[in-house]
Design an enzyme around this catalytic site. Structure first.
Site, mmCIF file in Angstrom:
data_model
loop_
_atom_site.group_PDB
_atom_site.id
_atom_site.type_symbol
_atom_site.label_atom_id
_atom_site.label_comp_id
_atom_site.label_asym_id
_atom_site.label_seq_id
_atom_site.Cartn_x
_atom_site.Cartn_y
_atom_site.Cartn_z
ATOM 1 N N VAL A 102 0.854 -1.181 0.000
ATOM 2 C CA VAL A 102 0.000 0.000 0.000
ATOM 3 C C VAL A 102 0.892 1.233 0.000
ATOM 4 O O VAL A 102 1.905 1.282 0.705
ATOM 5 C CB VAL A 102 -0.966 0.005 1.210
ATOM 6 C CG1 VAL A 102 -0.218 -0.057 2.525
ATOM 7 C CG2 VAL A 102 -1.881 1.231 1.172
ATOM 8 N N GLU A 103 0.572 2.205 -0.814
ATOM 9 C CA GLU A 103 1.358 3.435 -0.863
ATOM 10 C C GLU A 103 1.163 4.168 0.455
ATOM 11 O O GLU A 103 0.045 4.315 0.947
ATOM 12 C CB GLU A 103 0.898 4.297 -2.044
ATOM 13 C CG GLU A 103 1.901 5.349 -2.482
ATOM 14 C CD GLU A 103 1.909 6.556 -1.587
ATOM 15 O OE1 GLU A 103 2.974 7.167 -1.442
ATOM 16 O OE2 GLU A 103 0.844 6.902 -1.034
ATOM 17 N N LYS A 138 1.404 7.293 1.686
ATOM 18 C CA LYS A 138 0.572 8.490 1.847
ATOM 19 C C LYS A 138 -0.903 8.137 1.767
ATOM 20 O O LYS A 138 -1.731 8.712 2.485
ATOM 21 C CB LYS A 138 0.918 9.541 0.798
ATOM 22 C CG LYS A 138 0.178 10.857 1.009
ATOM 23 C CD LYS A 138 0.652 11.929 0.051
ATOM 24 C CE LYS A 138 -0.064 13.249 0.303
ATOM 25 N NZ LYS A 138 0.391 14.316 -0.626
ATOM 26 N N CYS A 141 12.282 8.273 -1.896
ATOM 27 C CA CYS A 141 10.933 7.839 -2.233
ATOM 28 C C CYS A 141 10.690 8.063 -3.720
ATOM 29 O O CYS A 141 10.893 9.177 -4.220
ATOM 30 C CB CYS A 141 9.912 8.622 -1.409
ATOM 31 S SG CYS A 141 8.198 8.331 -1.906
ATOM 32 N N ASP A 148 14.566 8.844 2.449
ATOM 33 C CA ASP A 148 14.119 7.870 3.442
ATOM 34 C C ASP A 148 15.350 7.351 4.177
ATOM 35 O O ASP A 148 16.279 6.839 3.550
ATOM 36 C CB ASP A 148 13.395 6.693 2.774
ATOM 37 C CG ASP A 148 12.093 7.101 2.106
ATOM 38 O OD1 ASP A 148 11.376 7.943 2.680
ATOM 39 O OD2 ASP A 148 11.792 6.573 1.023
#
EC number: 1.7.1.13
Length: 285
Positions: free
Chosen positions: A80-81, A83, A191, A198
């Site tokens: 899942v992304e 944000k 990212c 990151d």
């Protein structure tokens, strides 16, 4: 929609009503195809996500807060992304629930649907003295000073370079194999959605007949500094590179990424599920 679309834009609409449709899946194959190794060997492990800004309403309309941990299996077709997960969690801030169990069940169902695999969800009260929430220390020795006596400047690289693992290495082997456990606080990547840096601590436990050269390992880790890759893909790249060079009988690679938007991501890959460690939290989280 591309992953560089709405999620990468600077202006974002934050939903104030429950919105599971904000969850944005990304195929693991995107990163694994780039690695170009045996995908099935990258499917053993877990991605632990820790969320520190989870809130909802009880039936009196009073805000409730908790810390959440999500365990996404490495064999799920999708991740899942991050944000989109933040937007999803924000969307339940003003949704009423009758119990903590209802919240846990709903999140587990929505995340499982998004990644198309069963996601484990734990919720912790802020007063919990749960060992997994306490600040831990990685196992092994820190290799961050391995180049302190080197006279050669470490160059910035656009892409990880696995050939650094064998630089100036001898062909000496340990007949019965040996386990090397070490960590570094210097893993950095970018990212691919926002290009923001990151940072992570990386820990490795490897049983191999080849001796681990700490200086070479540190050079290799530093070669990720300008690499664009999701957290999971970076850990899988490292797992694949170490597997191919060291030919280990046992291997565990895990990373603890620093928090962004109240969420940190902690991927772990192992050569055998029996080697899977417990989830934990480090000082930068």
């Amino acid at each position: 929609m591309s992953i560089h679309g709405i999620l990468g834009e600077q202006t974002t609409d934050y939903p104030t009503e429950y919105s599971p449709e904000t969850l944005y899946p990304i195929a693991r194959s995107m990163g694994r195809d780039v690695i170009g190794w045996q995908n099935d060997k990258l499917e053993v492990g877990v991605d632990w996500w820790q969320a520190f800004e989870l809130s909802w309403l009880n039936q009196q309309g009073i805000s409730q807060v908790a810390i959440a941990r999500f365990g996404i299996p490495a064999n799920s077709p999708f991740i899942v992304e991050s944000k989109s997960l933040k937007l999803y969690l924000n969307s339940i801030n003003f949704t009423e629930f009758g119990s903590w169990a209802e919240v846990q069940k709903l999140i587990a169902e929505d995340l499982s649907k998004c990644v198309q695999a069963e996601v484990q969800v734990e919720l912790f009260h802020l007063a919990d003295r749960h060992s997994g929430l306490l600040i831990a220390q990685p196992d092994g020795i820190c290799i961050d000073d391995a180049l302190v006596n080197s006279t050669e400047k470490v160059a910035l690289m656009l892409h990880p370079d696995a050939s650094l693992l064998e630089r100036d290495s001898s062909d000496a082997q340990i007949s019965d194999g040996k386990t090397f456990s070490f960590y570094s606080n210097l893993l950095r990547s970018n990212c691919p959605v926002t290009n923001q840096p990151d940072w992570a601590a990386l820990a490795v436990s490897i049983t191999s007949k080849k001796v681990v050269n700490q200086a070479n390992m540190l050079r290799y880790i530093l070669s990720f500094r300008q690499h664009n890759g999701f957290h999971e893909q970076c850990v899988e790249q490292i797992f694949a590179d170490l597997s191919q060079y060291y030919e280990p009988s046992k291997l565990m690679v895990r990373a603890w990424y620093t928090r962004r938007g109240g969420i940190d991501i902690n991927p772990c890959r192992v050569s055998d599920i029996a080697l899977l460690p417990v989830p934990s939290r480090l000082i930068r989280q």
